[in-house]
Design a protein around this motif. Structure first.
Motif, PDB file in Angstrom:
ATOM      1  N   GLN A   1      -0.744 -14.846  20.813  1.00  0.00           N
ATOM      2  CA  GLN A   1      -1.029 -14.551  22.216  1.00  0.00           C
ATOM      3  C   GLN A   1      -2.498 -14.154  22.373  1.00  0.00           C
ATOM      4  OE1 GLN A   1       1.457 -15.040  24.455  1.00  0.00           O
ATOM      5  NE2 GLN A   1      -0.057 -14.813  26.072  1.00  0.00           N
ATOM      6  N   PRO A   2      -3.239 -14.811  23.263  1.00  0.00           N
ATOM      7  CA  PRO A   2      -4.663 -14.483  23.424  1.00  0.00           C
ATOM      8  C   PRO A   2      -4.865 -13.196  24.203  1.00  0.00           C
ATOM      9  CG  PRO A   2      -4.033 -16.145  25.015  1.00  0.00           C
ATOM     10  CD  PRO A   2      -2.816 -15.908  24.153  1.00  0.00           C
ATOM     11  N   ARG A   3      -6.102 -12.746  24.244  1.00  0.00           N
ATOM     12  CA  ARG A   3      -6.448 -11.563  25.034  1.00  0.00           C
ATOM     13  C   ARG A   3      -6.271 -11.833  26.522  1.00  0.00           C
ATOM     14  NH1 ARG A   3     -12.380 -10.742  23.867  1.00  0.00           N
ATOM     15  NH2 ARG A   3     -12.236 -12.967  23.392  1.00  0.00           N
ATOM     16  N   ALA A   4      -6.406 -10.785  27.301  1.00  0.00           N
ATOM     17  CA  ALA A   4      -6.295 -10.916  28.752  1.00  0.00           C
ATOM     18  C   ALA A   4      -7.313 -11.940  29.255  1.00  0.00           C
ATOM     19  CB  ALA A   4      -6.523  -9.567  29.420  1.00  0.00           C
ATOM     20  N   PHE A   5      -6.944 -12.670  30.301  1.00  0.00           N
ATOM     21  CA  PHE A   5      -7.752 -13.770  30.801  1.00  0.00           C
ATOM     22  C   PHE A   5      -9.143 -13.311  31.223  1.00  0.00           C
ATOM     23  CE2 PHE A   5      -9.113 -16.939  33.936  1.00  0.00           C
ATOM     24  CZ  PHE A   5      -8.924 -18.100  33.200  1.00  0.00           C
ATOM     25  N   HIS A   6      -9.246 -12.142  31.839  1.00  0.00           N
ATOM     26  CA  HIS A   6     -10.557 -11.690  32.313  1.00  0.00           C
ATOM     27  C   HIS A   6     -11.508 -11.415  31.153  1.00  0.00           C
ATOM     28  CE1 HIS A   6      -8.780  -7.684  31.518  1.00  0.00           C
ATOM     29  NE2 HIS A   6     -10.032  -7.257  31.438  1.00  0.00           N
ATOM     30  N   LEU A   7     -10.964 -11.053  29.997  1.00  0.00           N
ATOM     31  CA  LEU A   7     -11.815 -10.828  28.818  1.00  0.00           C
ATOM     32  C   LEU A   7     -12.317 -12.162  28.258  1.00  0.00           C
ATOM     33  CD1 LEU A   7      -9.744  -8.043  27.004  1.00  0.00           C
ATOM     34  CD2 LEU A   7     -11.804  -7.764  28.396  1.00  0.00           C
ATOM     35  N   LEU A   8     -11.443 -13.152  28.245  1.00  0.00           N
ATOM     36  CA  LEU A   8     -11.862 -14.483  27.791  1.00  0.00           C
ATOM     37  C   LEU A   8     -12.931 -15.059  28.715  1.00  0.00           C
ATOM     38  CD1 LEU A   8      -8.375 -16.021  26.904  1.00  0.00           C
ATOM     39  CD2 LEU A   8     -10.074 -15.084  25.323  1.00  0.00           C
ATOM     40  N   ARG A   9     -12.728 -14.896  30.017  1.00  0.00           N
ATOM     41  CA  ARG A   9     -13.701 -15.402  30.990  1.00  0.00           C
ATOM     42  C   ARG A   9     -15.054 -14.720  30.814  1.00  0.00           C
ATOM     43  NH1 ARG A   9     -11.134 -15.185  36.497  1.00  0.00           N
ATOM     44  NH2 ARG A   9     -11.386 -12.951  36.138  1.00  0.00           N
ATOM     45  N   ALA A  10     -15.038 -13.425  30.535  1.00  0.00           N
ATOM     46  CA  ALA A  10     -16.286 -12.680  30.329  1.00  0.00           C
ATOM     47  C   ALA A  10     -17.016 -13.181  29.082  1.00  0.00           C
ATOM     48  CB  ALA A  10     -16.002 -11.189  30.220  1.00  0.00           C
ATOM     49  N   ASP A  11     -16.260 -13.501  28.026  1.00  0.00           N
ATOM     50  CA  ASP A  11     -16.884 -14.005  26.804  1.00  0.00           C
ATOM     51  C   ASP A  11     -17.461 -15.409  26.999  1.00  0.00           C
ATOM     52  OD1 ASP A  11     -16.530 -11.739  25.355  1.00  0.00           O
ATOM     53  OD2 ASP A  11     -14.980 -12.528  24.010  1.00  0.00           O
ATOM     54  N   VAL A  12     -16.785 -16.232  27.800  1.00  0.00           N
ATOM     55  CA  VAL A  12     -17.332 -17.564  28.103  1.00  0.00           C
ATOM     56  C   VAL A  12     -18.631 -17.425  28.879  1.00  0.00           C
ATOM     57  CG1 VAL A  12     -16.951 -19.708  29.382  1.00  0.00           C
ATOM     58  CG2 VAL A  12     -15.098 -18.724  28.023  1.00  0.00           C
ATOM     59  N   LYS A  13     -18.661 -16.489  29.804  1.00  0.00           N
ATOM     60  CA  LYS A  13     -19.890 -16.252  30.569  1.00  0.00           C
ATOM     61  C   LYS A  13     -21.019 -15.783  29.653  1.00  0.00           C
ATOM     62  CE  LYS A  13     -21.754 -13.652  34.505  1.00  0.00           C
ATOM     63  NZ  LYS A  13     -21.460 -12.666  35.576  1.00  0.00           N
ATOM     64  N   ALA A  14     -20.705 -14.884  28.709  1.00  0.00           N
ATOM     65  CA  ALA A  14     -21.721 -14.408  27.764  1.00  0.00           C
ATOM     66  C   ALA A  14     -22.209 -15.556  26.882  1.00  0.00           C
ATOM     67  CB  ALA A  14     -21.148 -13.282  26.908  1.00  0.00           C
ATOM     68  N   ALA A  15     -21.276 -16.410  26.432  1.00  0.00           N
ATOM     69  CA  ALA A  15     -21.661 -17.557  25.605  1.00  0.00           C
ATOM     70  C   ALA A  15     -22.573 -18.499  26.386  1.00  0.00           C
ATOM     71  CB  ALA A  15     -20.408 -18.301  25.136  1.00  0.00           C
ATOM     72  N   ALA A  16     -22.281 -18.683  27.671  1.00  0.00           N
ATOM     73  CA  ALA A  16     -23.111 -19.563  28.497  1.00  0.00           C
ATOM     74  C   ALA A  16     -24.537 -19.029  28.615  1.00  0.00           C
ATOM     75  CB  ALA A  16     -22.490 -19.721  29.880  1.00  0.00           C
ATOM     76  N   GLU A  17     -24.670 -17.720  28.691  1.00  0.00           N
ATOM     77  CA  GLU A  17     -26.013 -17.128  28.747  1.00  0.00           C
ATOM     78  C   GLU A  17     -26.758 -17.352  27.432  1.00  0.00           C
ATOM     79  OE1 GLU A  17     -27.713 -15.746  31.287  1.00  0.00           O
ATOM     80  OE2 GLU A  17     -26.043 -16.482  32.502  1.00  0.00           O
TER      81      GLU A  17
ATOM     82  N   ARG B   1     -26.255 -19.876  25.384  1.00  0.00           N
ATOM     83  CA  ARG B   1     -26.588 -21.300  25.336  1.00  0.00           C
ATOM     84  C   ARG B   1     -27.827 -21.588  26.170  1.00  0.00           C
ATOM     85  NH1 ARG B   1     -27.016 -25.701  28.030  1.00  0.00           N
ATOM     86  NH2 ARG B   1     -26.668 -24.518  29.937  1.00  0.00           N
ATOM     87  N   LYS B   2     -27.852 -21.042  27.373  1.00  0.00           N
ATOM     88  CA  LYS B   2     -28.972 -21.278  28.283  1.00  0.00           C
ATOM     89  C   LYS B   2     -30.290 -20.779  27.686  1.00  0.00           C
ATOM     90  CE  LYS B   2     -30.501 -20.058  32.971  1.00  0.00           C
ATOM     91  NZ  LYS B   2     -30.187 -19.255  34.176  1.00  0.00           N
ATOM     92  N   ALA B   3     -30.211 -19.668  26.926  1.00  0.00           N
ATOM     93  CA  ALA B   3     -31.411 -19.084  26.322  1.00  0.00           C
ATOM     94  C   ALA B   3     -31.682 -19.611  24.915  1.00  0.00           C
ATOM     95  CB  ALA B   3     -31.274 -17.561  26.285  1.00  0.00           C
ATOM     96  N   ALA B   4     -30.875 -20.580  24.451  1.00  0.00           N
ATOM     97  CA  ALA B   4     -31.020 -21.169  23.104  1.00  0.00           C
ATOM     98  C   ALA B   4     -30.906 -20.120  22.014  1.00  0.00           C
ATOM     99  CB  ALA B   4     -32.344 -21.928  22.981  1.00  0.00           C
ATOM    100  N   ARG B   5     -30.007 -19.149  22.209  1.00  0.00           N
ATOM    101  CA  ARG B   5     -29.729 -18.154  21.165  1.00  0.00           C
ATOM    102  C   ARG B   5     -28.552 -18.676  20.348  1.00  0.00           C
ATOM    103  NH1 ARG B   5     -30.882 -14.336  25.693  1.00  0.00           N
ATOM    104  NH2 ARG B   5     -28.650 -14.350  26.166  1.00  0.00           N
ATOM    105  N   TYR B   6     -28.825 -19.596  19.436  1.00  0.00           N
ATOM    106  CA  TYR B   6     -27.771 -20.306  18.724  1.00  0.00           C
ATOM    107  C   TYR B   6     -26.928 -19.391  17.845  1.00  0.00           C
ATOM    108  CZ  TYR B   6     -30.174 -24.610  20.118  1.00  0.00           C
ATOM    109  OH  TYR B   6     -30.745 -25.636  20.831  1.00  0.00           O
ATOM    110  N   ALA B   7     -27.565 -18.461  17.142  1.00  0.00           N
ATOM    111  CA  ALA B   7     -26.817 -17.586  16.250  1.00  0.00           C
ATOM    112  C   ALA B   7     -25.808 -16.740  17.033  1.00  0.00           C
ATOM    113  CB  ALA B   7     -27.773 -16.688  15.465  1.00  0.00           C
ATOM    114  N   ARG B   8     -26.233 -16.184  18.156  1.00  0.00           N
ATOM    115  CA  ARG B   8     -25.337 -15.346  18.958  1.00  0.00           C
ATOM    116  C   ARG B   8     -24.267 -16.179  19.645  1.00  0.00           C
ATOM    117  NH1 ARG B   8     -29.282 -11.273  22.184  1.00  0.00           N
ATOM    118  NH2 ARG B   8     -27.275 -10.327  22.753  1.00  0.00           N
ATOM    119  N   LEU B   9     -24.609 -17.395  20.046  1.00  0.00           N
ATOM    120  CA  LEU B   9     -23.620 -18.302  20.615  1.00  0.00           C
ATOM    121  C   LEU B   9     -22.550 -18.631  19.583  1.00  0.00           C
ATOM    122  CD1 LEU B   9     -22.579 -20.320  22.756  1.00  0.00           C
ATOM    123  CD2 LEU B   9     -24.246 -21.977  21.872  1.00  0.00           C
ATOM    124  N   GLY B  10     -22.994 -18.912  18.366  1.00  0.00           N
ATOM    125  CA  GLY B  10     -22.062 -19.281  17.308  1.00  0.00           C
ATOM    126  C   GLY B  10     -21.085 -18.177  16.947  1.00  0.00           C
ATOM    127  N   VAL B  11     -21.496 -16.937  17.099  1.00  0.00           N
ATOM    128  CA  VAL B  11     -20.592 -15.822  16.802  1.00  0.00           C
ATOM    129  C   VAL B  11     -19.377 -15.860  17.725  1.00  0.00           C
ATOM    130  CG1 VAL B  11     -20.349 -13.307  16.931  1.00  0.00           C
ATOM    131  CG2 VAL B  11     -22.361 -14.312  15.821  1.00  0.00           C
TER     132      VAL B  11
END
Length: 405
Positions: free
Chosen positions: A105-121, A123-133
């Protein structure tokens, strides 16, 4: 650790050529390249164009990434961190359609959405190491959310986030040079986008899918994929406003890129013209970001420059680059890629100081992207060979990139 002479792209192509039993003349004939171009590329005196790499890969039965020496793993801690998530991404891609009872069972949906938003930031800033985490865990949890979600709307929302995460994983694999993974991620993204019921996400999936065509020199196929996606979106009255303009404009700009790669200047110009027309529909003339796509007047100008570089018109590329001004919120990935392209144009004109200046700009705005960019690395290496005495700036840059002449 700096690479060796044999890691030059030209030297790698020469090695593959010799192993295949071709003389330079035979290789030039079969690949439909000029003998002079073959000699200059193999001596490290000229950057191979995309068309040259495609032709070489076809004849030598290798991938473009192999010829470029990708992936560049090196031995530094930074390089190891950037590449570390690839195995986790492969696992998530492999397990996407297992029976639902295998998933936790995954985490609550709002937590997943927040992590996708953080990953998008990242990606946009080309922070590959942090994106990969973030990506491997996100892909697995969102896959679980698609299979275990209660209700159609919740599963569709999870599928949209999953498609977005596959898009970001595709960008990472593309930049790092994992061709086998790129195609798999395109397939998974199209699957998730279809489940999401979001026409814009489906258009983004087709935009992404076009990369598998141009990286193999199938420009006609890539253009057909993009045209079909654009026509579908144009005929969908459910999508309106700036999001629709942004996606349609982004599809046009991608079409202009592939047209330029195919050496069709008229078609490239047509798509740029249509993109510029769409950009006029943005009220304040400021580039917008929707579904990971940035579109507006600034990005149109960037693609005008990129098209001239791919069409082998460096003078025109440099001229048009002088008019490019980035808004403060323009994605660092877009800025960095532009600066590398302009550096390449200046190198083609033997304007060494200007080429170095733009490589330094690329490093400043998007360091991780620049470190793993094949053209940035080869441009720096060629500059080292062109200077009678390398400047301190150039020595610093090539050491940071891990390349040598």
């Amino acid at each position: 650790m700096p690479d060796t002479e044999d890691e030059r792209i030209g030297a790698r192509i020469a090695s593959f050529r010799k192993l295949s039993g071709y003389t330079q003349q035979q290789f030039a004939d079969v690949a439909q390249l000029s003998l002079g171009a073959v000699r200059k590329v193999e001596r490290g005196e000229r950057l191979p164009t995309h068309a040259y790499l495609i032709a070489s890969a076809r004849v030598l039965r290798a991938s473009v990434e192999e010829l470029q020496g990708q992936p560049y793993k090196g031995e530094s801690e930074t390089e190891q961190r950037v590449h570390a998530p690839i195995q986790g991404i492969r696992r998530a891609v492999r397990r996407y359609d297992l029976p639902s009872d295998i998933y936790s069972q995954p985490r609550a949906f709002h937590l997943l959405r927040a992590d996708v938003k953080a990953a998008a930031e990242h990606r946009k800033a080309a922070r590959y190491a942090r994106l990969g985490v973030l990506l491997p865990g996100l892909l697995e949890e969102l896959t679980a959310a698609v299979h275990l979600g209660e209700g159609k709307s919740r599963r569709q929302a999870a599928a949209g986030l999953l498609a977005s995460s596959f898009y970001m994983a595709h960008g990472l694999a593309l930049r790092l040079g994992y061709p086998d993974l790129i195609g798999q991620l395109e397939d998974r993204m199209r699957w998730a986008a279809n489940l999401s019921g979001d026409p814009l996400m489906s258009a983004l999936a087709e935009w992404t899918h076009s990369y598998s065509f141009d990286t193999h020199g199938d420009y006609e196929g890539g253009l057909r994929v993009l045209r079909a996606a654009r026509e579908d979106l144009e005929g969908d009255d459910s999508v309106r406003g700036l999001a629709r303009i942004t996606m349609l404009g982004s599809l046009r700009l991608r079409e202009s890129t592939i047209a330029a790669l195919s050496q069709d200047p008229d078609l490239a110009a047509e798509h740029i013209k249509e993109a510029a027309r769409l950009a006029k529909g943005i009220p304040d003339g400021r580039d917008r970001l929707h579904h990971h796509m940035t579109f507006g007047p600034a990005n149109v100008r960037v693609h005008e420059v990129a098209a001239q570089v791919e069409l082998k018109r460096p003078e025109e590329a440099v001229k048009r680059a002088a008019g490019v001004r980035f808004p403060a919120d323009m994605a660092r990935t877009r800025q960095g890629h532009h600066y590398v392209a302009v550096a390449r144009a200046h190198l083609d004109l033997d304007q060494r100081d200007e080429a170095l200046k733009y490589l330094k700009r690329a490093r400043a705005v998007a360091p991780e992207q620049t470190r793993f960019h094949p053209v940035a690395r080869e441009t720096a290496r060629m500059l080292t060979g062109k200077y009678r005495r390398a400047t301190e700036d150039l020595r610093t840059l090539t050491h940071w990139l891990g390349v040598q002449a």
